[in-house]
Scaffold this motif. Structure first.
Motif, short mmCIF file in Angstrom:
data_model
loop_
_atom_site.label_atom_id
_atom_site.label_comp_id
_atom_site.label_asym_id
_atom_site.label_seq_id
_atom_site.Cartn_x
_atom_site.Cartn_y
_atom_site.Cartn_z
N ALA A 42 50.15 44.24 55.57
CA ALA A 42 50.34 44.29 57.01
C ALA A 42 51.75 44.84 57.24
CB ALA A 42 50.17 42.91 57.63
N THR A 43 51.85 46.07 57.72
CA THR A 43 53.10 46.82 57.66
C THR A 43 53.73 47.05 59.02
OG1 THR A 43 52.17 49.04 57.93
CG2 THR A 43 52.03 48.06 55.73
N SER A 44 54.89 47.67 58.99
CA SER A 44 55.59 48.07 60.22
C SER A 44 55.18 49.47 60.65
CB SER A 44 57.10 48.00 60.01
OG SER A 44 57.50 46.68 59.72
N GLY A 45 54.13 50.00 60.07
CA GLY A 45 53.64 51.33 60.47
C GLY A 45 52.89 52.06 59.38
N ALA A 46 53.21 51.80 58.10
CA ALA A 46 52.52 52.49 57.01
C ALA A 46 51.04 52.15 57.03
CB ALA A 46 53.15 52.08 55.68
N ARG A 47 50.22 53.15 56.72
CA ARG A 47 48.78 52.92 56.72
C ARG A 47 48.13 53.77 55.63
NH1 ARG A 47 46.85 54.10 62.37
NH2 ARG A 47 48.92 53.33 62.94
N GLY A 48 46.87 53.46 55.34
CA GLY A 48 46.14 54.19 54.32
C GLY A 48 45.59 53.23 53.28
N ALA A 49 44.89 53.78 52.30
CA ALA A 49 44.29 52.95 51.26
C ALA A 49 44.06 53.80 50.02
CB ALA A 49 42.98 52.34 51.75
N THR A 50 44.01 53.14 48.89
CA THR A 50 43.76 53.81 47.61
C THR A 50 42.90 52.93 46.73
OG1 THR A 50 45.91 54.93 47.71
CG2 THR A 50 44.80 54.86 45.57
N GLU A 51 41.90 53.55 46.12
CA GLU A 51 41.00 52.86 45.20
C GLU A 51 41.60 52.78 43.81
OE1 GLU A 51 40.21 57.22 44.66
OE2 GLU A 51 40.56 55.90 46.38
N HIS A 52 41.23 51.72 43.08
CA HIS A 52 41.63 51.57 41.69
C HIS A 52 40.47 51.01 40.88
CE1 HIS A 52 45.78 52.86 42.07
NE2 HIS A 52 45.81 52.22 43.23
N LEU A 53 40.73 50.79 39.61
CA LEU A 53 39.66 50.47 38.66
C LEU A 53 38.84 49.26 39.10
CD1 LEU A 53 38.61 51.54 35.94
CD2 LEU A 53 40.07 49.84 34.82
N ASN A 54 39.49 48.17 39.43
CA ASN A 54 38.78 46.97 39.93
C ASN A 54 39.60 46.30 41.03
OD1 ASN A 54 40.84 45.98 38.34
ND2 ASN A 54 39.62 44.35 37.45
N SER A 55 40.28 47.15 41.81
CA SER A 55 41.10 46.65 42.90
C SER A 55 41.32 47.77 43.90
CB SER A 55 42.44 46.12 42.39
OG SER A 55 43.20 47.17 41.79
N THR A 56 41.87 47.40 45.05
CA THR A 56 42.24 48.41 46.04
C THR A 56 43.47 47.93 46.79
OG1 THR A 56 41.48 49.72 47.92
CG2 THR A 56 40.78 47.45 47.87
N ILE A 57 44.21 48.88 47.33
CA ILE A 57 45.34 48.57 48.20
C ILE A 57 45.03 49.17 49.57
CG2 ILE A 57 46.57 50.55 47.18
CD1 ILE A 57 48.10 47.52 49.05
N ILE A 58 45.10 48.34 50.62
CA ILE A 58 44.81 48.76 51.99
C ILE A 58 46.03 48.44 52.85
CG2 ILE A 58 43.30 48.46 53.99
CD1 ILE A 58 41.14 47.46 52.02
N GLN A 59 46.49 49.42 53.60
CA GLN A 59 47.66 49.23 54.46
C GLN A 59 47.29 49.52 55.91
OE1 GLN A 59 50.50 51.97 52.73
NE2 GLN A 59 51.29 50.41 51.33
N ARG A 60 47.72 48.60 56.81
CA ARG A 60 47.53 48.81 58.23
C ARG A 60 48.75 48.24 58.97
NH1 ARG A 60 42.98 50.41 60.39
NH2 ARG A 60 43.40 49.39 62.38
#
Length: 589
Positions: free
Chosen positions: A233-251
């Motif tokens: 949960a960011t001050s503006g950064a957004r996006g997401a990236t897939e990984h082997l058995n995890s993901t990072i999601i930014q909003r």
């Protein structure tokens, strides 16, 4: 001197206790090399972002020593490569300072509250030892908790990986965060949230639990035993990236609470979850194995990204997480955007895949290009409907991805010929001509006729009004009417306007950006106006004949009395019952 690998492990250590200035100290211990030169690399790109990045610029104060602590000479041979000279076989110790402030790139970010570490941007590797086991030890402030898709090591804040490829595809989130764990069908799941915001973690967990079982609608099994959702949960950064058995999601931290914002979040989660199969478990030639030092060209990134986008809301609809109105609104918006993108007539989705590494944005891209996500979604839709029709609803595009997973799991890879072989084998039809017409050439689908087969009308709302248009977009957050994009062959294009022109007056009267739309409403479609504008600091003037545009986008609505055939098509397409979905949709309105 001959070179051959010695089986041992690579050990990494990173000190994150002084993160306020985004700095860390990294050390890496490499096994004994039998070569007289040890190559060290830091990747030039990270998986999921198909563009060369200045990753190596974050490394400073590099020191290389042998196992006795004696300095070893080295030279830089590329932006992300160093050659270390060895006078005799020795283990090698590497130390360097890392600057990590690329939160929005989802590459590396260190501050006084957390660290997000994608190994692509953090840990040097040696190609000689790329396949060897790895340990990672973090030194962190006392209250921090550490999470990763990697297995935990014996010590606190430590992880182990089978090799560097696993490390690269298993980012680490460590810091002050909230964590939620659950089990489902014998698999472990975790949701980790860093940052305050207006999210509802209870709802997030409940919906992620609903999402997981829907994967069996496409694939036979799960390529993981444990899956970690990391959310920033960011001050503006957004996006997401897939990984082997995890993901990072930014909003942005306050873009979770409203229904539309939450649907966007859970759709992203679904997208990255699907990537666990499509991209991580199977992916096109050129991306297997990953070459971390240079670009890899493929004509199938539209399958990797666009098809993932195509399936993401289908799974949410199956799970009952979204209603049909939310599904249809997204689809209609995609079609509307496509039809208003001049580049759709210029570039094929295959070519968009090939040039993704050098993709441009702005006016030129709008008029001459398509992107692999949006166009890949619609290519997947068109292919799905073609399969459904050709097989009398016996097969769908899901069968193609099921077969790709069965036959081309990494370390295998697939190409266009392999996809065509799967298509041709579904029901004996040759798809070569269709592929050439819609994948290798700019697609031209009749979306209205397509959707009518499934019982839906694609049109502008009955109360939509036709407004005059110049066929251009102004730059956001500008006080002056500065042109950002001019639609190819639209009114502005025909009048000779281009990106960067600053419109000063309409029919002799000054106009500002904030007044521009209101001023246009004073005219009619077909009216000829005089525009005064500045280009290269000189005042110029042009005549412009106004085009027409609707004030409301396309929408998708069920037909009043769907036939049995239309309902059957809908159910074969989306895998849900027409009557049940439409009834639930009415109750949620």
């Amino acid at each position: 001197m001959a070179s051959f690998p010695v089986f041992s492990q690579v050990d990494y250590h990173i000190d994150l206790t002084q993160g306020t200035q985004h700095l860390a100290q990294v050390s890496a211990s490499f096994p004994m090399s039998k070569s007289d030169t040890l190559t060290l690399n830091i990747p030039s790109w990270r998986t999921g972002k198909y563009v060369i990045m200045p990753i190596a610029d974050g490394i400073r104060q590099l020191q290389v020593t042998d196992e006795k602590g004696q300095a070893l000479p080295y030279k830089r041979t590329a932006s992300g490569e160093w050659q270390v000279s060895l006078s005799q076989p020795s283990k090698v110790q590497v130390r360097y300072q890392l600057h990590a402030n690329e939160l929005g790139d989802r590459l590396r970010h260190i501050d006084d509250s957390h660290a997000f570490l994608d190994a692509s941007g953090v840990f040097m590797y040696s190609p000689e030892f790329r396949d060897e086991p790895i340990t990672v030890q973090l030194n962190v402030p006392g209250q921090w908790q550490s999470h990763s898709g990697m297995a935990s090591g014996e010590a606190p804040h430590s992880f182990v990986a089978d090799n560097y490829d696993v490390l690269v595809d298993s980012p680490i989130e460590t810091g002050l965060s909230q964590s939620y764990q659950w089990q489902l069908d014998g698999r472990d799941y975790e949701l980790v949230i860093w940052g305050e915001g207006n999210y509802n973690a209870t709802q997030m967990v409940a919906d992620l639990k609903k999402l997981s079982p829907t994967a069996t609608a496409i694939w036979d099994d799960y390529p993981y035993q444990r899956y970690v959702y990391m959310v920033h949960a960011t001050s503006g950064a957004r996006g997401a990236t897939e990984h082997l058995n995890s993901t990072i999601i930014q909003r942005p931290r306050f873009r979770f609470g409203a229904r539309e914002d939450y649907v966007a979040f859970i759709s992203t989660a679904s997208h990255e979850f699907i990537h666990t199969w499509n991209v991580k478990a199977y992916r096109p030639e050129g991306l297997v194995p990953y070459d971390y030092q240079q670009e890899a060209i493929t004509d199938l990134l539209w399958i990797s990204e666009g098809s993932t986008s195509y399936f993401q809301r289908q799974l949410l609809l199956r799970a009952g997480i979204i209603n049909f109105d939310e599904f249809a609104k997204d689809l209609a918006k995609r079609i509307d955007t496509h039809l208003n993108t001049p580049g759709r007539k210029i570039q094929s989705v295959a070519e968009a895949s090939r040039i993704q590494w050098i993709r441009r944005y702005g006016d030129y891209a709008h008029n001459h290009s398509v992107n692999i996500y949006a166009q890949g979604y619609l290519a997947s839709l068109g292919l799905d409907f073609e399969i459904l029709n050709s097989s009398a609803l016996a097969n769908s595009y899901r069968d193609v991805h099921r077969q790709l997973y069965r036959d081309f799991k990494v370390p295998k890879s697939f190409n266009s010929a392999d996809v065509l072989t799967i298509l041709n084998g579904l029901h004996g039809r040759d798809y070569q001509d269709w592929w050439q017409q819609h994948i290798e050439s700019p697609m031209n689908f009749d979306f209205k006729a397509m959707l009518l087969q499934a019982g839906f009308d694609l049109s502008h709302p009955t109360d939509a009004k036709v407004l005059p248009s110049m066929g251009l977009k102004l730059k956001a957050n500008e006080h002056n009417a500065l042109i950002d994009v001019v639609d190819k062959y639209g009114a502005g294009w025909r009048a000779g306007l281009t990106s960067g022109d600053e419109i000063i007056a309409i029919n002799g009267f000054r106009v500002k950006a904030k007044d521009f739309t209101a001023r246009l409403k004073d005219f009619r479609v077909g009216d000829t106006l005089t525009l005064d504008y500045v280009r290269r600091d000189q005042l110029q003037s042009s005549q412009i004949i106004l085009d027409a545009k609707y004030d409301k986008p396309l929408r998708i609505k069920p037909v009043a009395n769907p036939t049995r055939e239309q309902k059957a098509f809908f159910e074969a397409w989306l895998g849900v019952n027409w009557d049940a979905v439409m009834s639930a949709n009415k109750r949620r309105r």
